[in-house]
Design an enzyme around this catalytic site. Structure first.
Site, short mmCIF file in Angstrom:
data_model
loop_
_atom_site.label_atom_id
_atom_site.label_comp_id
_atom_site.label_asym_id
_atom_site.label_seq_id
_atom_site.Cartn_x
_atom_site.Cartn_y
_atom_site.Cartn_z
N LYS A 8 0.83 -1.22 0.00
CA LYS A 8 0.00 0.00 0.00
C LYS A 8 0.86 1.26 0.00
O LYS A 8 0.65 2.16 -0.80
CB LYS A 8 -0.87 0.08 1.26
CG LYS A 8 -1.91 -0.97 1.42
CD LYS A 8 -2.75 -0.72 2.66
CE LYS A 8 -1.97 -0.75 3.96
NZ LYS A 8 -1.46 -2.07 4.37
N ARG A 99 -9.47 1.57 8.37
CA ARG A 99 -9.11 0.17 8.60
C ARG A 99 -10.16 -0.59 9.35
O ARG A 99 -10.01 -1.80 9.57
CB ARG A 99 -7.85 0.11 9.45
CG ARG A 99 -6.62 -0.01 8.64
CD ARG A 99 -5.47 -0.23 9.57
NE ARG A 99 -4.35 0.42 8.99
CZ ARG A 99 -3.18 -0.16 8.74
NH1 ARG A 99 -2.98 -1.39 9.06
NH2 ARG A 99 -2.22 0.50 8.18
N ARG A 138 11.98 -5.44 4.31
CA ARG A 138 11.62 -4.02 4.22
C ARG A 138 12.51 -3.14 5.11
O ARG A 138 12.77 -3.47 6.25
CB ARG A 138 10.16 -3.83 4.61
CG ARG A 138 9.77 -2.36 4.71
CD ARG A 138 8.32 -2.17 4.58
NE ARG A 138 7.60 -2.54 5.78
CZ ARG A 138 6.28 -2.39 5.90
NH1 ARG A 138 5.56 -1.91 4.90
NH2 ARG A 138 5.68 -2.75 7.02
N ARG A 171 11.47 -1.61 10.81
CA ARG A 171 10.43 -1.29 11.78
C ARG A 171 10.31 -2.38 12.83
O ARG A 171 10.41 -3.56 12.51
CB ARG A 171 9.10 -1.13 11.04
CG ARG A 171 8.94 0.22 10.43
CD ARG A 171 7.80 0.30 9.46
NE ARG A 171 6.59 -0.41 9.88
CZ ARG A 171 5.46 -0.37 9.20
NH1 ARG A 171 5.38 0.35 8.08
NH2 ARG A 171 4.40 -1.03 9.59
N ARG A 182 -0.39 -8.97 13.04
CA ARG A 182 -0.92 -7.92 12.15
C ARG A 182 -1.82 -8.52 11.07
O ARG A 182 -2.84 -7.95 10.71
CB ARG A 182 0.24 -7.15 11.50
CG ARG A 182 0.86 -6.13 12.44
CD ARG A 182 2.23 -5.73 12.00
NE ARG A 182 2.25 -4.94 10.79
CZ ARG A 182 3.33 -4.79 10.02
NH1 ARG A 182 4.45 -5.39 10.33
NH2 ARG A 182 3.26 -4.05 8.95
P1 ADP Z 1 1.01 -2.01 7.57
O1 ADP Z 1 -0.24 -1.70 6.80
O2 ADP Z 1 2.08 -2.60 6.72
O3 ADP Z 1 0.73 -2.77 8.83
P2 ADP Z 1 1.21 0.77 8.44
O4 ADP Z 1 2.44 1.59 8.48
O5 ADP Z 1 0.12 1.20 7.56
O6 ADP Z 1 1.70 -0.69 8.07
O7 ADP Z 1 0.63 0.63 9.92
C1 ADP Z 1 1.44 0.25 11.02
C2 ADP Z 1 0.61 0.13 12.29
O8 ADP Z 1 0.01 1.40 12.60
C3 ADP Z 1 -0.58 -0.83 12.23
O9 ADP Z 1 -0.20 -2.16 12.51
C4 ADP Z 1 -1.50 -0.25 13.31
O10 ADP Z 1 -1.06 -0.60 14.61
C5 ADP Z 1 -1.30 1.25 13.15
N1 ADP Z 1 -2.28 1.85 12.21
C6 ADP Z 1 -2.04 2.36 10.97
N2 ADP Z 1 -3.17 2.84 10.43
C7 ADP Z 1 -4.16 2.62 11.33
C8 ADP Z 1 -5.55 2.87 11.36
N3 ADP Z 1 -6.19 3.43 10.32
N4 ADP Z 1 -6.24 2.50 12.47
C9 ADP Z 1 -5.64 1.93 13.52
N5 ADP Z 1 -4.33 1.66 13.57
C10 ADP Z 1 -3.59 1.99 12.49
#
Ligand code: ADP
Length: 227
Positions: A8, A99, A138, A171, A182
């Site tokens: 994404k 999400r 990554r 990360r 996740r």
């Molecule tokens: P990925 O989609 O690869 O898990 P992101 O960088 O988008 O990585 O998100 C990392 C973390 O940030 C998620 O595992 C979650 O804990 C939090 N997060 C990101 N976006 C949201 C959201 N819209 N709602 C709740 N938590 C979020």
């Protein structure tokens, strides 16, 4: 939408560069907040490291603040920026938001209030095998957030960001135990949103199992007809 590691962020980053869009990544916004050292920041750090989601209202507020800030940057008065927003700022990509169903509803309210509308919702699909391979390799820039992969998207100089020269980091939540959690959280909370956006007629599905250039071709195909 898309499971962690589906790509994404990389796709959003490329599209924003090629189309002059603003990227609003809730993962980046939350990591910024988590690094702030405040009580809230420390709580967020723990939530993210355990593979769970942050609080819906908090994330929605961060997105709304960012949208308002973008409107202001373009010189529109508070509450009025929406009319001119899309003309000047070509638009934005919400990367990783919404999400959950609650977030999707909050987004609707927020966009209505700001006089904006969604053109499309993308579901970025990748298999578990692809995801695990991608996440273990990554790396991202600790300063500007640009994303790399040790094999698939290597930086010109190992360990250094092409854009700003800062060190690349892995990360915390890309460790295998957290990746598993996740994926579970994604399946339980986010996968149902695919149906929600399909019913609204906004859903675009992208096969993101291939190399990045191939995936971008798939994205381009789905973009035809999106305004
Ligand atoms: P990925 O989609 O690869 O898990 P992101 O960088 O988008 O990585 O998100 C990392 C973390 O940030 C998620 O595992 C979650 O804990 C939090 N997060 C990101 N976006 C949201 C959201 N819209 N709602 C709740 N938590 C979020």
């Amino acid at each position: 939408m898309g499971p962690p590691g589906a790509g994404k962020g990389t796709i959003a980053q490329r599209l924003c560069e090629s189309h002059g869009l603003a990227q609003i990544s809730t993962g980046d916004l939350l990591r910024e907040e988590a690094a702030s050292g405040t009580e809230l920041g420390n709580k967020l750090k723990a939530i993210m490291a355990s593979g769970q989601y942050a609080d819906d209202c908090l994330v929605a507020q961060l997105v709304e603040n960012r949208l308002r800030a973008l409107g202001k940057k373009k010189g529109f008065a508070e509450g009025k920026f929406s009319q001119g927003f899309l003309r000047k700022q070509k638009g934005f990509i919400l990367d990783g938001f919404p999400r959950t169903s609650a977030q999707a509803e909050m987004l609707e309210g927020m966009l209505e209030k700001l006089g904006l509308k969604l053109s499309a919702a993308f579901d970025v699909e990748a298999s578990d095998k692809t995801i695990i391979e991608r996440l273990s390799g990554r790396r991202s820039c600790g300063k500007c957030g640009k994303i790399y992969h040790v094999k698939n998207i290597p930086p010109k100089v190992a360990g250094k960001c092409d854009a700003c020269g800062s060190s690349l980091v892995q990360r915390d939540d890309d460790r295998p135990e957290t990746v598993k959690k996740r994926l579970e959280t994604y399946r339980e909370k986010t996968a149902p949103l695919v149906k929600y956006y399909r019913e609204k007629g906004l859903l675009k599905i992208i096969d993101a199992n291939g190399e990045i250039e191939q995936n971008m071709e798939n994205v381009k195909k789905t973009l035809k007809g999106v305004e």
